[in-house]
Enzyme design. Sequence first.
Site, PDB file in Angstrom:
ATOM      1  N   CYS A 230       0.835  -1.207   0.000  1.00  0.00           N
ATOM      2  CA  CYS A 230       0.000   0.000   0.000  1.00  0.00           C
ATOM      3  C   CYS A 230       0.870   1.257   0.000  1.00  0.00           C
ATOM      4  O   CYS A 230       1.844   1.339   0.745  1.00  0.00           O
ATOM      5  CB  CYS A 230      -0.918  -0.005   1.227  1.00  0.00           C
ATOM      6  SG  CYS A 230      -2.022   1.414   1.249  1.00  0.00           S
TER       7      CYS A 230
ATOM      8  N   ARG B   1     -17.513  -2.871  18.059  1.00  0.00           N
ATOM      9  CA  ARG B   1     -16.732  -4.086  17.796  1.00  0.00           C
ATOM     10  C   ARG B   1     -15.389  -4.063  18.506  1.00  0.00           C
ATOM     11  O   ARG B   1     -14.609  -3.123  18.368  1.00  0.00           O
ATOM     12  CB  ARG B   1     -16.514  -4.280  16.291  1.00  0.00           C
ATOM     13  CG  ARG B   1     -15.699  -5.548  16.000  1.00  0.00           C
ATOM     14  CD  ARG B   1     -15.619  -5.861  14.524  1.00  0.00           C
ATOM     15  NE  ARG B   1     -16.940  -5.998  13.966  1.00  0.00           N
ATOM     16  CZ  ARG B   1     -17.361  -5.389  12.863  1.00  0.00           C
ATOM     17  NH1 ARG B   1     -16.546  -4.618  12.197  1.00  0.00           N
ATOM     18  NH2 ARG B   1     -18.589  -5.562  12.433  1.00  0.00           N
TER      19      ARG B   1
ATOM     20  N   CYS C  39       0.261   4.899   6.941  1.00  0.00           N
ATOM     21  CA  CYS C  39      -0.352   4.699   8.261  1.00  0.00           C
ATOM     22  C   CYS C  39       0.672   3.995   9.181  1.00  0.00           C
ATOM     23  O   CYS C  39       1.096   2.872   8.884  1.00  0.00           O
ATOM     24  CB  CYS C  39      -1.618   3.863   8.131  1.00  0.00           C
ATOM     25  SG  CYS C  39      -2.737   4.480   6.850  1.00  0.00           S
TER      26      CYS C  39
ATOM     27  N   CYS D   6     -16.295  -9.522   5.718  1.00  0.00           N
ATOM     28  CA  CYS D   6     -15.648  -8.242   5.379  1.00  0.00           C
ATOM     29  C   CYS D   6     -14.440  -8.506   4.492  1.00  0.00           C
ATOM     30  O   CYS D   6     -13.645  -9.397   4.788  1.00  0.00           O
ATOM     31  CB  CYS D   6     -15.176  -7.537   6.647  1.00  0.00           C
ATOM     32  SG  CYS D   6     -16.461  -7.366   7.875  1.00  0.00           S
TER      33      CYS D   6
ATOM     34  N   CYS E  66     -19.312  -6.548   3.737  1.00  0.00           N
ATOM     35  CA  CYS E  66     -18.624  -5.337   4.163  1.00  0.00           C
ATOM     36  C   CYS E  66     -17.325  -5.262   3.368  1.00  0.00           C
ATOM     37  O   CYS E  66     -16.753  -6.296   3.020  1.00  0.00           O
ATOM     38  CB  CYS E  66     -18.321  -5.424   5.663  1.00  0.00           C
ATOM     39  SG  CYS E  66     -17.373  -4.020   6.293  1.00  0.00           S
TER      40      CYS E  66
ATOM     41  N   CYS F  47     -19.185   1.634   8.814  1.00  0.00           N
ATOM     42  CA  CYS F  47     -18.398   1.010   9.875  1.00  0.00           C
ATOM     43  C   CYS F  47     -17.196   1.922  10.076  1.00  0.00           C
ATOM     44  O   CYS F  47     -16.389   2.101   9.151  1.00  0.00           O
ATOM     45  CB  CYS F  47     -17.959  -0.386   9.420  1.00  0.00           C
ATOM     46  SG  CYS F  47     -16.783  -1.167  10.537  1.00  0.00           S
TER      47      CYS F  47
ATOM     48  N   CYS G 232       0.514   0.284  10.320  1.00  0.00           N
ATOM     49  CA  CYS G 232       0.077  -0.749   9.367  1.00  0.00           C
ATOM     50  C   CYS G 232       1.218  -1.535   8.730  1.00  0.00           C
ATOM     51  O   CYS G 232       2.079  -0.969   8.046  1.00  0.00           O
ATOM     52  CB  CYS G 232      -0.759  -0.101   8.267  1.00  0.00           C
ATOM     53  SG  CYS G 232      -1.400  -1.349   7.125  1.00  0.00           S
TER      54      CYS G 232
HETATM   55  S1  SF4 Z   1      -4.173   1.081   6.903  1.00  0.00           S
HETATM   56 FE1  SF4 Z   1      -2.554   0.041   5.740  1.00  0.00          FE
HETATM   57  S2  SF4 Z   1      -3.590  -0.785   3.952  1.00  0.00           S
HETATM   58 FE2  SF4 Z   1      -4.961   0.783   4.832  1.00  0.00          FE
HETATM   59  S3  SF4 Z   1      -4.430   2.679   3.785  1.00  0.00           S
HETATM   60 FE3  SF4 Z   1      -3.150   2.630   5.626  1.00  0.00          FE
HETATM   61  S4  SF4 Z   1      -1.206   1.668   4.941  1.00  0.00           S
HETATM   62 FE4  SF4 Z   1      -2.771   1.220   3.377  1.00  0.00          FE
END
Ligand code: SF4
Length: 329
Positions: A67, A274, A71, A111, A142, A202, A74
């Site tokens: 990705c 949740r 984040c 999901c 979802c 959600c 993540c």
């Molecule tokens: S949480 Fe992870 S998968 Fe989702 S947008 Fe952020 S970096 Fe990408």
Amino acid sequence: MSLTAEANSRSQAAAELRHDWTRAEVRALFDLPFPGLMFRAQTVHRAHFDPAEVQISTLLSIKTGGCPEDCAYCPQSARYDTGVRAEKLMALDAVLAEARAAKAAGASRFCMGAAWREPKDRDLDAVCAMVEGVKALGMETCATLGMLTVMQAQRLKDSGLDYYNHNLDTSPEFYREIITTRTYGDRLQTLEHVRDAGIHVCCGGIVGMGETRDDRVGMIAALASLPEHPESVPINMLVRVAGTPLADKTKFDPLEFVRTIAVARITMPCSVVRLSAGREDMSEETQALCFLAGANSIFYGPKLLTTPNPESDRDRALMTRLGMTPMER
Ligand code: SF4
């Protein structure tokens, strides 16, 4: 609870729902003595739900890793060396096989998560086919695919999508410490597109990322001040994954986590709250306290996207010990 029953219970309670929670009020809830907070949360919970029922969802990563977003929590961000390999979007048949297995294990909602900033239109065609296929199995659907345009949200709705997950993650102030590649405003805009398309929302957040209690107050106040409360509010405990910038955070206080659940329950009385990521690291006693605080949904299955989750058998054993049962659709 069926979608119709959920809608009825929400409309009955609409008069009591508040969307004007101030931070001072939310802070005052967080600051209550624990027994008083739990009593209030229990009272609200019992007014709207059967406290012995838990909604069961299963989450499948249909497109893992690679990705472009940053984040900080993540493991799927391409920016961090976490050992998660970028994979292609799963094939339809493989997704439907997982959905059948989830249904057989007791899940009522399936999901599908993809590690994208936003879906490309050709990817959306494939996801819409998955939504249609899962729906045909008699499950709620979802998806969590990143940011959506108005048109994309509408296409997902037309394919039968029931819920879309897009979290606010944390308070508006702390957000920029966690993500720089998209703004809080971007998130709110996607939530608006989802809501306008008629898809249930959600939306929740993560605690234990180094934020203060004021940030947790800000997160709950932001969620409870949305034009409509999210139908589903996932509260996650940070899973500290090696290679991510948050890997070295100290373990979060479980009782503060329970408080966060309780305040979510009180401020968003008709939402399903949740107990999401982080359960693998949580004692069964903490999970039981979360249910007493008003959590009434969990994910079943050994993995949450790429992080570990308790095996379904262990969950079933805990449910039995607590005398709790899966919520019927
Ligand atoms: S949480 Fe992870 S998968 Fe989702 S947008 Fe952020 S970096 Fe990408």
